[in-house]
Motif scaffolding. Structure first.
Motif, PDB file in Angstrom:
ATOM      1  N   ARG A 154       0.839  -1.214   0.000  1.00 25.42           N
ATOM      2  CA  ARG A 154       0.000   0.000   0.000  1.00 25.42           C
ATOM      3  C   ARG A 154       0.861   1.246   0.000  1.00 25.42           C
ATOM      4  O   ARG A 154       0.594   2.216  -0.728  1.00 25.42           O
ATOM      5  CB  ARG A 154      -0.929   0.009   1.214  1.00 25.42           C
ATOM      6  N   ARG A 170      -6.173  -4.247   6.164  1.00 26.32           N
ATOM      7  CA  ARG A 170      -6.078  -3.583   4.859  1.00 26.32           C
ATOM      8  C   ARG A 170      -4.870  -4.062   4.071  1.00 26.32           C
ATOM      9  O   ARG A 170      -4.930  -4.236   2.850  1.00 26.32           O
ATOM     10  CB  ARG A 170      -6.017  -2.068   5.061  1.00 26.32           C
ATOM     11  N   GLY A 216     -12.331  -7.008   8.879  1.00 25.34           N
ATOM     12  CA  GLY A 216     -11.884  -5.674   9.252  1.00 25.34           C
ATOM     13  C   GLY A 216     -12.098  -5.398  10.720  1.00 25.34           C
ATOM     14  O   GLY A 216     -12.505  -6.279  11.497  1.00 25.34           O
ATOM     15  N   SER A 268     -10.042   6.630   9.984  1.00 22.83           N
ATOM     16  CA  SER A 268     -10.333   5.479   9.134  1.00 22.83           C
ATOM     17  C   SER A 268     -11.664   4.869   9.535  1.00 22.83           C
ATOM     18  O   SER A 268     -12.002   4.771  10.702  1.00 22.83           O
ATOM     19  CB  SER A 268      -9.214   4.424   9.257  1.00 22.83           C
ATOM     20  N   ASP A 323     -12.399  -1.000   6.710  1.00 24.59           N
ATOM     21  CA  ASP A 323     -11.044  -1.352   7.126  1.00 24.59           C
ATOM     22  C   ASP A 323     -10.634  -2.703   6.548  1.00 24.59           C
ATOM     23  O   ASP A 323     -10.888  -3.716   7.129  1.00 24.59           O
ATOM     24  CB  ASP A 323     -10.986  -1.393   8.658  1.00 24.59           C
TER      25      ASP A 323
END
Length: 369
Positions: free
Chosen positions: A230, A267, A335, A364, A369
């Motif tokens: 990411r 994530r 998540g 967030s 998530d």
């Protein structure tokens, strides 16, 4: 303490219905039995690469290049770190630690800027010194830098990259001290990969630009690699060849700079799994036992004798109910909202913090998530 539900046992994450018995901070036994629980019990995450000091600067520097963002000594993050007070940095790190715990991370490998005081500031954040949150249970493995004396207080040394200095001496010192030496390599381009590998590090970070010769060297040496896909995408340097790396060595997942991404292993797993199209069990190992192996921790698996760092998910949640492949569902869709309990070192994290911190303290959204 005992936890009941479907247990993902060992490094194969074999689903077993029953209970996990915990005593004195470790898993004592796993009992197969019929139980009335939809819970899913798996090892807590090991985040294998973080820079949580820049928690003071979340989402700063939009549009800047990698060097403009994080290159020492004058990248944006370093300027912001210098301008912030110690108290501000400790408080920001403490919030990040709380979020990491609430989303199932039990340990993390931190590349800590700021020398001796930078390491001390992180330890203060863990201890809850000067903040309202109290002591954290999460276990840091702190790799310092920026100071010749940092090895006296750190768990090792985290080098920024082979092009940034001569690390031969500090590599020798870490080896003599029996401490970890990790180094960024192949993030911007391939030019610093061979020099980094020549140092015989305990692990490499990023390897976005790994070429055939580097993959061959990894195959020969087995040097572990931590990937942070990411972060690499955000900084526009490319994405690591995760599948090719995993075919040759141990690969673990890290979330990198809190400045750029939330330190959510959910994530990171989802992104890595969909990017590399690897089997879900391989990706879950990257988020748990592989990072533990790099750090020398007795964690990352649910089996007798392992440290009791455990994550409990609600398998009956709207998100996870009806999963045909439980491990794949955890890796690709679970998540923060699915977390029901977190146990670190045999102690359960305050459930109010888990339930009440679903925004993560960084904006967030738990549902995403």
């Amino acid at each position: 303490m005992h936890l009941e539900g479907t247990i993902l046992v060992g490094e194969a994450f074999e689903p077993v219905e029953g209970r996990v018995v915990v005593a004195d901070g470790e898993v004592v036994r796993v009992e197969e039995a019929s139980v009335e629980s939809d819970d899913v019990i798996l090892p807590a995450f090991v985040n294998a690469h973080t820079h949580i000091g820049d928690s003071i600067a979340k989402e700063a520097g939009e549009g800047l290049s990698l060097d403009e963002l994080v290159a020492p000594p004058d990248g944006l993050k370093h300027r912001l770190l210098r301008s912030a007070s110690r108290e501000e940095k400790v408080a920001a790190m403490a919030r990040t630690l709380r979020y990491m715990e609430s989303t199932g991370t039990g340990s993390f490998l931190e590349f800590r800027e700021g020398g001796v005081d930078g390491v001390a500031a992180l330890r203060d954040a863990v201890a809850g010194e000067g903040v309202d949150f109290g002591e954290r249970a999460i276990e840091p493995v702190v790799l310092g830098r920026d100071d010749p004396d940092v090895l006296s207080v750190a768990d090792g040394y985290g080098a920024s990259g082979a092009r940034d200095g001569d690390f031969d001496a500090v590599r020798s010192e870490t080896r003599e001290a029996g401490k970890l030496f990790g180094i960024h390599a192949g993030e911007r381009d391939a030019d610093d990969v061979n020099p980094a590998m020549d140092l015989d590090p305990d692990f490499l970070v990023h390897m976005v630009h790994a070429e055939a010769i580097h993959l061959e060297r990894l195959d020969d040496r087995g040097t572990p690699v931590v990937v942070c896909p990411r972060s690499n995408l955000v900084t526009k340097v490319g994405v690591p060849p995760i599948r090719e790396l995993a075919e040759r060595t141990t690969v673990a997942l890290g979330t990198d700079n809190v400045m750029l991404d939330s330190p959510s292993m959910f994530r990171e797993m989802e992104f890595a799994a969909k990017l590399a199209d690897l089997p879900a069990r391989d990706v879950l190992r990257m988020a748990t036992v592989n990072g533990a192996a790099i750090a020398g921790l007795n964690k990352g698996v649910v089996e007798p004798g392992a440290d009791a760092d455990l994550l409990v998910l609600d398998g009956g949640s709207d998100n996870l109910a009806g999963a045909h492949d439980l491990v794949r569902a955890i890796v690709r869709r679970a998540g923060a909202a699915d977390v029901s309990r977190v146990v670190i070192g045999g102690d359960e994290i305050d459930s109010d913090e888990i339930d009440g911190d679903e925004t993560g303290g960084d904006g967030s959204d738990a549902a995403g998530d």
